[in-house]
Design an enzyme around this catalytic site. Structure first.
Site, PDB file in Angstrom:
ATOM      1  N   LYS A  77      22.100  41.413  18.935  1.00  0.00           N
ATOM      2  CA  LYS A  77      20.691  41.841  18.897  1.00  0.00           C
ATOM      3  C   LYS A  77      20.236  42.008  17.444  1.00  0.00           C
ATOM      4  CE  LYS A  77      17.610  45.302  21.007  1.00  0.00           C
ATOM      5  NZ  LYS A  77      17.553  46.585  21.743  1.00  0.00           N
ATOM      6  N   SER A  81      14.094  46.528  25.484  1.00  0.00           N
ATOM      7  CA  SER A  81      13.855  45.688  24.331  1.00  0.00           C
ATOM      8  C   SER A  81      14.866  44.549  24.153  1.00  0.00           C
ATOM      9  CB  SER A  81      13.853  46.538  23.058  1.00  0.00           C
ATOM     10  OG  SER A  81      15.127  47.122  22.833  1.00  0.00           O
ATOM     11  N   SER A 102      16.983  50.039  27.066  1.00  0.00           N
ATOM     12  CA  SER A 102      16.874  48.690  26.493  1.00  0.00           C
ATOM     13  C   SER A 102      18.109  47.806  26.669  1.00  0.00           C
ATOM     14  CB  SER A 102      16.543  48.775  25.001  1.00  0.00           C
ATOM     15  OG  SER A 102      15.211  49.173  24.827  1.00  0.00           O
TER      16      SER A 102
END
Lengths: 505, 99
Positions: free
Chosen positions: A81, A156, A180
């Site tokens: 990420k 997210s 997330s």
């Protein structure tokens, strides 16, 4: 598509050690897959082909030399990420503010993964600074859900979840502040784990809400998540909130759970996680999952957590408050972009112009809400009250864990919603985190595993399993037992049902 | 009655160093009002006798031995700067005309 991309991380690692396939071939197969499908999925913001192949070559040299593998995941590719720093690649957090920023240091988890021989393919898309539930807040365009390209992959960490579901990587790293990791896992039919707060180092993660942020493993199977958990977990002197305890033995817990015997275990169903706003397709899938857990021998009990209904409100005061403080560092002076520096304007003017140009609407909303909640005159009513709710939620959990060993709920109230559906309605977007936020506020571990597809729209549904602080082994055991039983009843892993993506070349 | 007015949102933006446009203000004022009205629910249960929790896990201060350890070089520290000069961050003027 190369069959290599369909394998689990554990299978890939075994084949590499057995010299059936080289780590370079594995890495190349995934890089080819990214080239084929990522124009449509847009899971990656940056692909590090060269460094990934170099990392894979090092693993192959190790294998050829007859050395012990650096870890049970040596040679396995991973999608990172974009909130986690890694030298040699940009870290943008999905924001224009950090466009082109190359961090001068590695996050602790990056170092640990590289030392474990994990091959990092690139950086995945995300909602800007991890604020959002759909990746639509990324300044670089949304990621699409491989199950239906017109729908969101969650957020997210939608880039990480989509990379798994599109077979671009067998492993990914996510970060979870209010859901997330778990909500993207649920809507893409993948596994996402938020460890206990402090269980995985935050050093080198760009901070959003420091009392909640937690990195964790994402994968297509519970075992793969556990293997990655043991690589990234553990004490880090560079993170003052890191827990100085051994990493929970989650791989062993998965082996035990896979036997499929949950006798003697009490599983609590949280009464408050149902009703208005929960899609029927989600509830049917969830109730079926609960029955499956019962059939494995677990005792199912109902628990009530009356303050959970205030969790969303508390979260959307605490997280913005902490973010308004954390994001003050983006001042156009030391890193990131600078706008309007014409030699006349003052530092403050340049700062304000830069922050307006560099941040997207959701980040601005949260900074302003946080600024409001922390301002004198409102502090007690908003931030102070939210902190008290946090206490009440912890107490609800304590009472629930006197009756049950783990708690379960749907991971998120709906399946993946269409792109654009909630972008103009922040409150509707926030509701995606309804079930994941309580464990975040309490700092407890929680994970999402795929349950049966929704009978209404044929999209994935996630089962959330929560456990008390540092009791990851309980939750992994339940997840592994459930996964085996679910796959057996359903004729194979859920992820096998994801539609074939069109290949770009 | 709204919880927060357009003027108050403009004030918040100034405090947060966000040079928002008039258009943005129009949009944010309504959205922030809806969000704040909703999250104000927390006051319903935040009784005086409930202690606040600031962190999920109880924290104690962490010390390390006072020994030198590697840090960033000057070049590394400046590598992401929007402007640098003579090995330092170059910044716009700090003081205004009237200061």
């Amino acid at each position: 598509m190369s069959e290599l991309t369909r394998l689990t991380a554990a299978e890939l690692a075994a084949k590499i050690q057995a010299k059936e396939v080289s780590a370079v071939e594995v890495a190349q197969a995934h890089l080819d897959r990214i080239a084929d499908v990522d124009p449509a999925v847009h899971a990656f913001l940056h692909v590090s082909a060269e460094s990934a192949l170099a990392q894979a070559r090092a693993v192959d040299e190790d294998v050829a030399a007859g050395n012990q593998p650096a870890s049970p995941l040596a040679g396995v590719p991973l999608a990172l990420k974009d909130v986690v720093t890694m030298q040699g690649a940009p870290t943008t957090c999905g924001s224009k503010m950090l466009e082109g920023w190359h961090p001068p240091y590695d996050a602790t988890i990056t170092t640990k993964m590289l030392e474990a021989g994990i091959v990092i393919l690139g950086k995945t898309n995300m909602d800007e600074f991890a604020m959002g539930s759909s990746t639509e807040n990324s300044a670089y365009g949304p990621t699409r859900n491989p199950w239906d390209l017109d729908r969101i992959p969650g957020g997210s960490g939608g880039g990480s979840s989509a990379a798994l579901a599109a077979f671009e990587a067998p492993l990914a790293i996510g970060t979870d502040t209010g859901g997330s990791i778990r909500q993207p896992g649920a809507v893409t039919g993948t596994v996402g784990v938020k460890p206990t707060y402090g269980g995985v180092s935050r050093y080198g993660l760009v901070a959003f809400s420091s009392s909640l942020d937690q990195a964790g493993p994402c994968a297509r199977t519970v075992m793969d998540a556990a293997l990655l958990h043991e690589v990234i977990g553990g004490h880090d002197p560079l993170d003052a909130t890191s827990i100085d305890e051994p990493v929970p033995a989650v791989v062993q817990a998965v082996r035990e759970g896979s036997i499929g015997d949950l006798r003697g275990l009490k599983i609590g169903v949280v009464k408050e996680f149902s009703g208005d706003g929960y899609e029927p397709g989600v509830m049917v899938s969830f109730n079926e999952a609960v029955e499956r857990l019962r059939s494995l021998g677990a005792e199912i009990v109902e628990v009530s957590c009356p303050h959970f209904k205030y969790a969303l409100s508390a979260y959307y005061l605490i997280a913005p408050s902490e973010c308004s403080s954390n994001l003050a560092r983006f001042d156009a002076m030391r890193y990131g972009i600078r706008v309007g520096d014409n030699g006349e304007r003052s530092a403050e003017e340049v700062m304000s112009l830069t922050r307006d140009a560099g941040f997207g609407p959701e980040v601005k909303r949260r900074i302003m809400i946080g600024t409001y909640a922390l301002s004198s005159g409102y502090y007690d009513a908003y931030y102070g009250s939210a902190q008290k709710v946090r206490t009440l939620i912890k107490r609800d959990f304590e009472a629930a864990y006197e009756k049950a060993d783990v708690l379960v709920s749907p991971t998120t109230p709906t399946t993946a919603f269409p792109l654009g559906e909630r972008t103009d309605n922040p409150m509707a977007m926030y509701l995606a985190d309804l079930c994941t936020i309580p464990a975040s506020l309490a700092g407890h571990p929680a994970m999402s595993v795929p349950s049966r597809l929704s009978g209404v729209d044929g999209l994935p549904v996630g089962l959330q399993i929560m456990a008390p602080a540092l009791q990851e082994t309980r939750m992994y055991r339940v997840a592994a037992a459930y996964e085996v039983a679910r796959n057996e009843a359903d004729g194979g892993p859920l992820i096998n049902r994801v539609p074939e993506l069109e290949v770009a070349r | 009655m709204p919880t927060i007015s357009r003027d108050e949102v403009a004030h918040l933006a100034r405090l947060a160093r966000l040079a928002v446009t008039e258009q943005e203000l129009d949009k944010f004022a309504g959205q922030l009002d809806i969000i704040l009205q909703s999250v104000a629910q927390v006051t319903e249960v935040a009784a005086d006798d409930v202690p606040p929790t600031s962190h999920a896990v109880p924290l104690t201060n962490v010390f390390r031995d006072d020994v030198v350890r590697p840090g960033l070089t000057q070049q590394q520290a400046l590598s992401g700067a929007p402007a640098a000069e003579d090995g330092r961050f170059r910044v716009p003027r700090i003081l205004g005309e009237e200061q």
